[in-house]
Write a protein that holds these residues in place. Structure first.
Motif, PDB file in Angstrom:
ATOM      1  N   GLY A 667      36.725  30.034  61.572  1.00 34.24           N
ATOM      2  CA  GLY A 667      35.793  28.609  61.555  1.00 34.24           C
ATOM      3  C   GLY A 667      35.452  28.016  60.223  1.00 34.24           C
ATOM      4  N   HIS A 700      35.700  20.130  63.420  1.00 37.21           N
ATOM      5  CA  HIS A 700      35.810  20.234  64.829  1.00 37.21           C
ATOM      6  C   HIS A 700      34.962  20.889  65.577  1.00 37.21           C
ATOM      7  N   SER A 701      34.346  21.966  65.170  1.00 41.16           N
ATOM      8  CA  SER A 701      33.215  22.849  65.703  1.00 41.16           C
ATOM      9  C   SER A 701      32.577  23.406  64.452  1.00 41.16           C
ATOM     10  N   GLY A 702      31.385  23.595  64.567  1.00 40.35           N
ATOM     11  CA  GLY A 702      30.399  24.375  63.527  1.00 40.35           C
ATOM     12  C   GLY A 702      30.077  23.507  62.667  1.00 40.35           C
ATOM     13  N   CYS A 705      34.871  22.389  57.870  1.00 39.95           N
ATOM     14  CA  CYS A 705      36.209  22.692  58.190  1.00 39.95           C
ATOM     15  C   CYS A 705      37.124  22.827  56.745  1.00 39.95           C
ATOM     16  N   TRP A 744      43.356  23.608  64.910  1.00 42.14           N
ATOM     17  CA  TRP A 744      43.036  22.076  65.239  1.00 42.14           C
ATOM     18  C   TRP A 744      43.158  21.432  63.978  1.00 42.14           C
ATOM     19  N   TRP A 780      41.106  14.685  66.551  1.00 40.32           N
ATOM     20  CA  TRP A 780      41.255  16.325  66.559  1.00 40.32           C
ATOM     21  C   TRP A 780      42.312  16.571  67.494  1.00 40.32           C
ATOM     22  N   ASP A 820      40.885  23.300  61.319  1.00 43.78           N
ATOM     23  CA  ASP A 820      39.585  24.016  61.773  1.00 43.78           C
ATOM     24  C   ASP A 820      39.853  25.004  62.824  1.00 43.78           C
ATOM     25  N   ASP A 821      39.273  25.978  63.187  1.00 44.87           N
ATOM     26  CA  ASP A 821      39.393  26.701  64.451  1.00 44.87           C
ATOM     27  C   ASP A 821      40.343  27.410  64.524  1.00 44.87           C
TER      28      ASP A 821
END
Length: 1017
Positions: A667, A700-702, A705, A744, A780, A820-821
Motif C-alpha cells: 500500500g 486509491h486506499s490509505g 501512493c 491499481w 483508478w 497503489d495497492d
C-alpha cells in the motif's frame, strides 16, 4: 481478319534473320547452319546488319562448346524484337553451349608443392576484383582460415571475435558520448563507428601473414542475420587486432563469427585459390590434376546484360563465371530467360538472374546454383504507385547459393506485383524467399532447408518497414519444409541449430496479406509468426511440428521503438500512396495515424481460420500471443492436435481466490514522503528528472501512493528509454508455480502506458520475462498479469533460475502514473485451452487427430474421414507444388549437383560394409539410416543416448551420442530417418558410430546428428 487473310499475312511476314555460331566456324563465313561463324560478338553484329530496319527480331543459334567472353553479351533497345518475332539467343538442338564470362587460365607455372601460379598480367586482369575461380565446371573455394568443412551446412568452420560477449540487443559501452547523442534512434541503429572497423583475434586464431592487406574478412556482425565482406587494411600483431575497411553497418562484437580469406598463407588444401590484385598473381591448388586444364576467372560483370530491350528470348545456354549476376535485365519488357543453367557466378552482390525495373519479363525453367549471393532478384513495377511489374519466376530450381555473401536468399522480391510460382528452392543460407514490395503472388513453390546460416529469418519472410510492403500480397499452396536456423543461444552459451526461425514470417508490421493453402513443416520457433501486422488472412493451411509455439502473434505498441521512430516516415509514405490510383485497389492500406487503439496496441484485424495445427514436441505451445488485443483478432473453425498432450495457449484464468500477498509494502504506506518506498528499488533511471516517489493525498486506499514519472517530452522522443521500479522482496523461483501480479493505476495528466513484469534474470545465463502492457486513464483502475513459471523439460526453463521478482516498467515521454495497492499472490490456474476459449476465440474449432495419410513420411494428405474436412478444410494440391516437366525446363527430373551435395548414402553404406568386413575402425563417415530400435541411455561414465540404425545394405549400427557434451536428439522414434556424421568403430554386430558431436579437446573432427529438421552437435 478472316482465315484467308490471316494465312496471307503469315505468308507475307519476312523470315527472321538467323545466324549460326559454332566453335568450328569462321567469322568470314555466311553464318548459315552449314557455314557458321565463330564468335558470338561477330554473330550479333552480322544479325544486326542483316536485319537492318526490319521491325522483327533476329535469331542467334549457338552450337555445343565453350565460349570465353572478354565482354558481356549485350542487348539494348536497338536489339528489340516484336511479340510475333522476338530476338532470340538459343542453343542449337541437342546442345548446351557454355558462355563463360572470362578467359581460360592456361599460363600455369609450378609454385610450391601442388600449388600452381599464373600471371594476371597476361590475362589483362591486373587490379581487378576477381571474386571467383571456376575449374572443371565447379566453383572453387577462396583460400580461408579456418578452412571450410564441407560437412557443416552452417557455413563453418568459423573463428570468433575475442572478448566478453555482449547481448546483441544491448548497447556497447559509450565512447565520447556518441551513443548518448543518438538515444533517439532505435537499438539496431546505434552502432559505434570504431567497432564496425576492427576485431580482436583469439589466441588460437593468431596467424602470421606477409601481406594482410590482400585479404578480406567474411563476417556476421552483431545481429546474426546480416553478413559483410570487408577488406583487411592491416593486422596489429602486437594487439592481435584486425583493422578493416568501411562498409559494415553493425558493430563487430566479441563472439561474432568470421573467417579471413584470400591470404596466400591460408592456401593449404586442394580446391583453394587466392590472388594478389596489385601484384597481378593468381594461385590455385587443383582438386585433381585435370581441373587445371579447365580454369576460368571473370573478366565481365555480367555474362548477359540487357538494357531497355523488348521481346528478347534466351534459351538453353549455360551461363558461368561473372563477377556480378549471370544475367542482368535493366528496364526491359517481355524478355524471357528459359531452360538455362546459371552457375558459378557472382561476388558479394552477384545473383544468378537479376531484374531491375521493367515489366512482363519471365524467368522460366532455369537451374541456378553456386552464386555469390542470391539466386534470383526480381524487381520491377513501382511500390509508390502500385504499378504492375508482372515479372515472373516460374519452374526454376535454385539451390546452394551464397558462396560469398552468406545472407543470400533463394529469391528476393522488390517493387510491386511480381509472380513467383512452381519453383524448388533448397539448401539456402538465409531466406528461401525474401519479400519486399507489395502485391506479389507466391504460389506452388517448395522450399526445403532454408536459413542454414542465419537466425530471426524464415522460409518466406520480409517486412513492411516502409509501411507499404506486403500489402495485397498472396502466398498460397507452398510447401515450406525444415526452416533450420543457426545462432548463439544466450541460455546455453553456445552456437546451436535449429534456432530462431519461422516457416512463414511476415515481419516488421507486414499487413494486408492473404496466406492460404500452405504446408508449414518444421521450424525452429514457429510455423507462423505475425510480427505486429494487421488485416492478414491466414486460412486453410497445415502447420506441423514447430519447436516452440506453432502460431506466434507478437504485437507492437505506440511506444515500441520501431513504431515510435518510423511513424513520421510512414505517414509520408501513406500520403503519397493514397494519392496514387493503383493503391485504391488495396483496401487494407491504412493511415498509420488511425491504427493505434486507445490502449496503444496496434495489431488488429487478423483472421486465423480453418487451419490444421499438429505437433508432437511435449514442451511446445500452440500459441504465443504477446501485446495483441484478442477482441480485435479472430481464431475460428481450426483443428488442433497435440497428440493427447495439453494445448498451451499462454492464456490464463485463476481457479479459486489465490494465496497471500507476497509483497512487503503493497500500500506504499512505509517510507519517507517524497522518497523511495520502503522495500522498493530503482533498476534503471533513464533521465535525471525521472522520479519514483511516495506522495500523499491521492491514494486509491490509505494515505499514500506511488508517483512514477519517467520524464522526457513525448514530442521529442522517438525511441523511449525504460524506467524500472521494483517492489520487494525477491522470492525463490519455484518452477511451474503460477502468480497473479496486480496494481491499481491512475494517470491524471493523460493516458500513460506501463508494463507489469514478472521476471527471473541472471547475467549471461537466462532472462525470462512475463509482461503485460496496460494503459492507465484518469480514473483508478485495477490491472493484472497472470503468469506461470517455466518448469523442468520446457524450452524456457533454465537450471540457473533461482530467484523471482516483479517490477513496473515505464517509458520516457509518458505522463506520470500513480500506483497503489499492489498484490503478488500464488494462484492456481485453469487449463490454458479452457482459458483461451473463455476469451471468445476458436468458435467452431475442434481438438482431434487430423488423420494425415502418412505423417511419418511427410505425407500430409487427409484421409477421407478426417475431421478437418467437416470444418470445411479444402485438401491442398500437393501434386502441383514445385517444378514440373516442360520443354522449357533445363533438366528433368531434378537431380543433385556433385560439387555441393553430401556423399550419397549408398556410397557411405558401401564404405561401411567394407570397413565391417575388414574390421577397420576410426573412420570419419557421413551417412543416413532408419531407426530400428531405441535403447536405454548408457550411464556408465559419460552418458550416451543410444539407438540402432539400419543401412540400405542391411548392416546395423549402434549410435552412441555423448549427451554430456551435446544435447540429446529429442523426439526420436522407430522408423525415423537419421543422418549422421561421426567416427566408425568396428564391432561384431555391425559397428558403432560415436563422436557425433564436438570434441572440447579438439582431437576429433566435429560430428552431428540430424532427424526431422532437428540437429544436435
Amino acid at each position: 481478319m478472316g482465315q484467308i487473310g490471316l494465312l496471307l499475312w503469315l505468308v507475307l511476314q519476312p523470315a527472321p534473320v538467323e545466324v549460326h555460331v559454332a566453335l568450328t566456324g569462321s567469322d568470314t563465313a555466311a553464318g548459315t547452319a552449314l557455314r557458321p561463324v565463330r564468335t558470338l560478338a561477330y554473330a550479333q553484329q552480322l544479325a544486326r546488319q542483316r536485319r537492318g530496319d526490319s521491325p522483327g527480331g533476329y535469331r542467334l543459334v549457338v552450337g555445343a562448346g565453350t565460349w570465353h567472353l572478354t565482354a558481356p553479351l549485350t542487348f539494348t533497345a536497338a536489339d528489340s524484337g516484336t511479340t510475333a518475332q522476338p530476338t532470340e539467343l538459343v542453343a542449337a538442338p541437342g546442345a548446351r553451349p557454355r558462355l563463360v564470362g572470362g578467359p581460360a587460365v592456361t599460363n600455369w607455372q609450378p609454385d610450391q608443392g601442388a600449388v600452381l601460379r599464373a600471371s594476371l598480367h597476361e590475362l589483362g586482369l591486373v587490379g581487378r576484383e576477381l571474386g571467383l575461380l571456376c575449374a572443371a565446371g565447379r566453383r572453387m573455394e577462396l583460400a580461408r582460415y579456418p578452412n571450410r568443412d564441407p560437412q557443416d551446412r552452417h557455413g563453418g568452420r568459423w573463428a570468433y571475435v575475442a572478448g566478453e560477449r555482449r547481448n546483441m540487443y544491448l548497447d556497447s559501452p559509450d565512447e565520447d558520448g556518441w551513443l548518448a547523442a543518438r538515444r533517439h534512434l532505435d537499438f539496431w541503429q546505434r552502432n559505434l563507428p570504431r567497432l564496425t572497423r576492427e576485431l580482436a583475434v583469439l589466441p588460437d586464431d593468431r596467424r602470421t601473414w606477409a601481406n594482410a592487406a590482400t585479404g578480406q574478412a567474411s563476417i556476421f556482425p552483431r545481429f546474426n542475420w546480416s553478413h559483410y565482406i570487408l577488406p583487411i587494411t592491416g593486422y596489429d600483431a602486437t594487439e592481435h587486432r584486425l583493422h578493416l575497411g568501411p562498409g559494415c553497418f553493425y558493430e563487430i562484437r566479441p563472439g561474432d563469427r568470421y573467417f579471413v580469406q584470400n591470404l596466400r598463407e591460408e592456401l593449404d588444401q586442394p580446391g583453394e585459390w587466392c590472388y594478389d590484385r596489385a601484384a597481378g598473381q593468381l594461385w590455385f591448388w587443383p582438386p585433381e590434376p585435370a581441373a587445371a586444364a579447365d580454369v576460368a576467372v571473370p573478366a565481365v560483370t555480367h555474362v548477359i546484360a540487357a538494357q531497355g530491350a523488348r521481346d528478347l528470348r534466351i534459351r538453353g545456354c549455360s551461363l558461368e563465371c561473372s563477377s556480378g549476376s549471370g544475367v542482368l535485365l535493366q528496364d526491359c519488357q517481355r524478355v524471357t530467360i528459359a531452360a538455362c543453367l546459371v552457375r558459378n557466378v557472382g561476388g558479394t552482390q552477384g545473383c544468378g538472374i537479376e531484374i531491375r525495373g521493367g515489366a512482363g519479363n519471365r524467368l522460366v525453367g532455369n537451374d541456378i546454383h553456386d552464386t555469390g549471393w542470391t539466386g534470383i532478384r526480381l524487381g520491377g513495377g513501382d511500390l509508390n504507385t502500385y504499378a504492375l511489374g508482372g515479372n515472373v519466376a516460374d519452374n526454376n530450381w535454385i539451390h546452394h547459393v551464397g558462396w560469398v555473401s552468406r545472407d543470400a536468399k533463394g529469391i528476393q522480391l522488390d517493387g510491386a506485383r511480381q509472380v513467383v510460382t512452381h519453383n524448388v528452392i533448397q539448401d539456402i543460407p538465409h531466406y528461401g524467399i525474401l519479400m519486399w514490395g507489395a502485391g506479389h503472388r507466391i504460389e506452388y513453390n517448395i522450399i526445403q532447408r532454408s536459413c542454414l546460416e542465419t537466425e530471426d529469418a524464415g522460409a518466406i519472410g520480409g517486412g513492411a518497414i516502409d509501411w507499404l510492403s506486403w500489402q495485397g500480397a498472396v502466398i498460397r499452396y507452398n510447401r515450406l519444409e525444415d526452416t533450420i536456423g543457426y545462432g548463439y543461444s544466450e541460455a546455453e552459451q553456445r552456437w546451436v541449430s535449429p534456432y530462431f526461425t519461422h516457416a512463414l514470417y511476415p515481419d516488421w508490421a507486414a499487413s494486408g496479406t492473404t496466406m492460404v493453402g500452405n504446408l508449414l513443416l518444421r521450424a525452429a520457433n514457429g510455423c507462423l509468426m505475425l510480427h505486429s501486422g494487421r488485416d492478414n488472412r491466414v486460412e486453410n493451411n497445415i502447420l506441423v511440428d514447430a519447436g516452440q509455439a506453432q502460431v506466434q502473434y507478437h504485437g507492437w505498441t505506440t511506444q515500441t521503438g520501431f513504431w515510435a521512430t518510423m511513424l513520421e516516415g510512414w505517414q509520408q509514405r501513406y500520403a503519397a500512396a493514397a494519392a496514387a490510383p493503383g493503391w485504391r485497389e488495396v483496401p487494407t492500406l491504412r493511415d498509420p495515424a488511425t491504427v493505434p487503439r486507445p490502449d496503444g496496441l496496434v495489431m488488429t484485424g487478423n483472421t486465423f481460420r480453418r487451419n490444421i495445427v499438429s505437433f508432437r514436441e511435449p514442451g511446445a505451445a500452440l500459441f504465443h500471443v504477446k501485446q495483441v488485443p484478442l477482441d480485435a483478432n479472430r481464431f475460428e473453425q481450426n483443428l488442433y492436435h497435440h497428440h493427447g498432450l495439453p494445448l498451451r495457449t499462454g492464456q490464463s484464468a485463476v481457479r479459486g481466490e489465490g494465496g497471500p500477498n507476497l509483497l512487503a509494502n503493497p500500500g506504499l504506506e512505509d517510507g519517507p514522503a517524497g522518497g523511495l518506498p520502503e522495500g522498493w528499488a530503482w533498476q534503471l533511471k533513464p533521465l535525471p528528472e525521472s522520479q519514483i516517489a511516495v506522495v500523499a493525498g491521492e491514494a486509491h486506499s490509505g494515505a499514500r501512493c506511488l508517483r512514477l514519472a519517467p520524464g522526457g517530452d513525448a514530442a521529442s522522443i522517438k525511441s523511449p528509454q525504460l524506467l524500472y521500479a521494483a517492489p520487494g522482496p525477491e522470492l525463490a523461483f519455484e518452477p511451474g508455480r503460477a502468480y497473479r501480479f496486480s496494481a491499481w493505476l491512475r494517470a491524471p495528466q493523460g493516458p500513460a502506458a506501463l508494463n507489469l513484469d514478472l521476471y527471473s534474470w541472471q547475467r549471461d545465463t537466462h532472462n525470462w520475462l512475463a509482461t503485460r502492457q496496460v494503459v492507465a486513464g484518469p480514473e483508478w483502475q485495477r490491472f493484472e498479469l497472470l503468469a506461470r513459471l517455466p518448469q523442468l523439460g520446457e524450452p524456457a526453463y533454465r537450471p540457473t533460475m533461482k530467484t523471482l521478482a516483479v517490477r513496473l516498467t515505464g517509458r520516457t515521454g509518458q505522463p506520470a502514473c500513480l500506483v497503489d495497492d499492489l498484490v503478488l499472490q500464488p494462484v492456481e490456474l485453469a487449463d490454458e485451452w479452457d482459458a483461451w476459449l473463455a476469451t471468445g476465440q476458436d468458435a467452431g474449432s475442434v481438438v482431434a487427430d487430423p488423420l494425415f495419410v502418412d505423417p511419418a513420411r511427410d505425407d500430409y494428405r487427409l484421409q477421407p474421414n478426417s475431421p478437418a474436412l467437416k470444418l470445411g478444410f479444402e485438401p491442398l494440391p500437393f501434386d502441383q507444388m514445385g517444378c514440373y516437366a516442360d520443354a522449357l525446363r533445363a533438366t528433368w527430373p531434378l537431380g543433385q549437383t556433385v560439387a555441393q551435395q553430401p556423399q550419397p548414402a549408398a556410397d557411405t553404406d558401401a564404405l561401411l560394409a567394407a570397413a565391417f568386413a575388414q574390421r577397420r575402425s576410426n573412420l570419419k563417415v557421413t551417412g543416413r539410416g532408419v531407426v530400428t530400435r531405441l535403447l536405454a541411455d548408457d550411464r556408465d561414465g559419460d552418458r550416451h543416448q543410444r539407438f540402432i540404425l539400419r543401412l540400405t545394405t542391411g548392416q546395423t549400427l549402434l549410435v552412441a551420442h555423448n549427451i554430456d557434451l551435446a544435447p540429446r536428439l529429442e523426439g526420436l522414434r522407430v522408423g525415423d530417418v537419421v543422418e549422421f556424421c561421426g567416427e566408425y568403430e568396428w564391432n561384431a554386430q555391425g559397428g558403432v558410430i560415436h563422436w557425433t558431436h564436438h570434441d572440447p579437446a579438439g582431437r576429433h573432427a566435429a560430428g552431428w546428428l540430424r532427424s526431422g529438421g532437428r540437429e544436435v552437435r
